[in-house]
Design an enzyme around this catalytic site. Structure first.
Site, short mmCIF file in Angstrom:
data_model
loop_
_atom_site.label_atom_id
_atom_site.label_comp_id
_atom_site.label_asym_id
_atom_site.label_seq_id
_atom_site.Cartn_x
_atom_site.Cartn_y
_atom_site.Cartn_z
CD GLU A 1 0.81 33.88 6.67
OE1 GLU A 1 1.86 34.39 7.14
OE2 GLU A 1 0.71 32.68 6.41
CG HIS B 1 2.96 30.85 10.76
ND1 HIS B 1 1.71 31.41 10.68
CD2 HIS B 1 3.66 31.37 9.72
CE1 HIS B 1 1.66 32.23 9.63
NE2 HIS B 1 2.84 32.23 9.03
CD GLU C 1 7.75 31.54 8.25
OE1 GLU C 1 6.83 30.74 8.45
OE2 GLU C 1 7.73 32.39 7.35
#
Ligand SMILES: [Zn+2]
Length: 440
Positions: free
Chosen positions: A366, A290, A287
């Site tokens: 991703e 990202h 995460e």
């Protein structure tokens, strides 16, 4: 990160989106879990636990879930096309506009009343299908912990948000259609940029808390380790939230959400419960990837381009459709709010055509977030085990055929992520890290 397609479609398809509430998208993997496994209960392995992890075969139950999900996707897509087509060809959309004019009187209130009636109508006629998909089916596969009351309450909230979204957004294209019939699609796409930014910013502050309780992490020791990891990833003043998704589901997930000052990492309480600390630190590292690699901004750019494409497609095709079938539609201009279902049909068709490109971009982001998480933690074993737990708890199948991948996979299939987690270790081979210069 949440699938942006929903946000994009929200701009053009508020009512049908409201019906889809509850299929909220997930990051680490699309959410949907299974029976508890022996692995889920095992405590954190010793640091020496570093071997390659095998990709588990798909269980019979996961295969059934996968196949029936394919069938439902076809049903949902047909429904998203047939419902607005029925409204157009029966003249019902025009009749709703007539009622909205009598009730609303003014131009803007006519639009709002039309949107409200349409949204409620969509919600009601889609209720059996939505209830089956979001409640009955999830319980049948042992994925849901939701009560029928919570499901219905969430669905009603989604409908109200759909009406509010329609009232806040849809006047923009319809006003610009009147003011600039040739360039309305361009001006609307430009107006979508601040609207998308505002939506991203508001999502974690206003929308998400309507459905679940968000708060600081209960495990303060774990939180301290995550904040130390964020520091190493070069993130200043990061925020990590825990949400009580166990009230809804047994599935596992974590995601990055928000924009600007509202940006944050959210962990479902289910994933905190099922994963050990090393696995969680990898998930959070993904995460953080990202976050650090500005994927939210990239997705906003992609969303803006999608909006532009959708609106241009409407601009190019709606005219001749109205010329051809306008008598049955009972409207003769695109700037008539009764044309809304026509916009919806065109956006659905174009959306199907561009989904493979959009999902390929999402899979790329991703994959890079996985790489970032691996480089940050250098814990291949924990990463692979985290994906094994996601596969089992979310009833995922490890590998997918090309067609399925093109139209469904916003993440690489989980088997590919396990394989990559086992194999990717440039630090052990003296090779440079792709994101090493971002770590502190
Ligand atoms: Zn992700």
């Amino acid at each position: 990160m949440r699938t942006i397609l929903l946000v994009v479609l929200a701009l053009a398809l508020a009512p049908s989106l409201a019906a889809a509430q509850g299929t909220a998208t997930a990051d680490t993997v699309r959410a949907l879990p299974a029976p508890p496994t022996a692995a889920a209960a095992s405590p954190a392995p010793a640091a020496a636990d570093t071997g390659a992890v095998a990709v588990p075969a798909a269980t019979e139950k996961a295969l059934r879930y996968h196949r029936s999900g394919n069938l439902l996707w076809v049903v949902d897509t047909l429904w998203a096309l047939l419902l607005p087509l029925a409204l157009l060809f029966t003249g019902l959309s025009a009749r709703i506009r007539d009622v909205a004019r009598r009730v609303g009187r003014k131009w803007y209130f006519t639009l709002v009343v039309y949107g409200a009636i349409l949204t409620v109508l969509f919600w009601v006629v889609s209720l059996p299908l939505a209830y089956y998909e979001g409640f009955v089916r999830q319980h049948a596969y042992g994925l849901s912990t939701q009560s029928a009351g919570k499901w219905l309450g969430d669905s009603l909230k989604g409908m109200v948000i759909g009406i509010a979204g329609f009232a806040l957004v849809m006047w923009v294209p319809y006003l610009l259609l009147r003011k600039s019939p040739r360039r309305w699609w361009l001006w609307t796409a430009l107006a979508a940029v601040p609207l998308l930014a505002a939506t991203f910013w508001l999502q974690p502050l206003v929308i998400d808390p309507l459905f679940n309780k968000f708060g600081p992490m209960h495990d303060r020791a774990l939180e301290a380790r995550i904040l130390a990891e964020a520091d190493r990833a070069g993130i200043e003043g990061s925020r990590v939230f825990e949400v009580n998704k166990s009230a809804d589901t047994k599935t596992l997930n974590a995601y990055v959400t928000g924009f600007g000052g509202s940006k944050r990492i959210v962990l479902w309480d289910t994933i905190i419960r099922e994963m050990n600390e090393r696995e969680l630190l990898f998930v959070v590292g993904h995460e953080m990837g990202h976050y650090v690699l500005h994927h939210v901004q990239w997705l906003m750019l992609a969303a803006t381009l999608l909006v532009l494409l959708f609106l241009y497609a409407v601009h190019r095709s709606a005219g001749w459709m109205i010329a051809r079938w306008g008598r049955r539609f009972r409207f003769d201009r695109l700037d008539d709010i009764a044309s809304y279902p026509l916009l919806s049909v065109i956006v659905t068709v174009v959306g199907l055509a561009v989904t493979p490109a959009f999902l390929a971009f999402s899979r790329h982001l991703e994959h890079e977030a996985d790489r970032f998480g691996l480089e940050l933690t250098r814990d291949n074993h924990a990463a692979a085990n985290a994906f094994v737990k996601l596969q089992s708890e979310n009833l995922a199948t490890p590998y997918h055929g090309t067609l399925y991948k093109l139209w469904h996979d916003g993440h690489p299939p989980i088997g590919e992520r396990i394989d990559f987690s086992n194999a990717y270790r440039p630090w052990a081979e003296g090779k440079p890290l792709r994101y090493g210069d971002r770590f502190r």
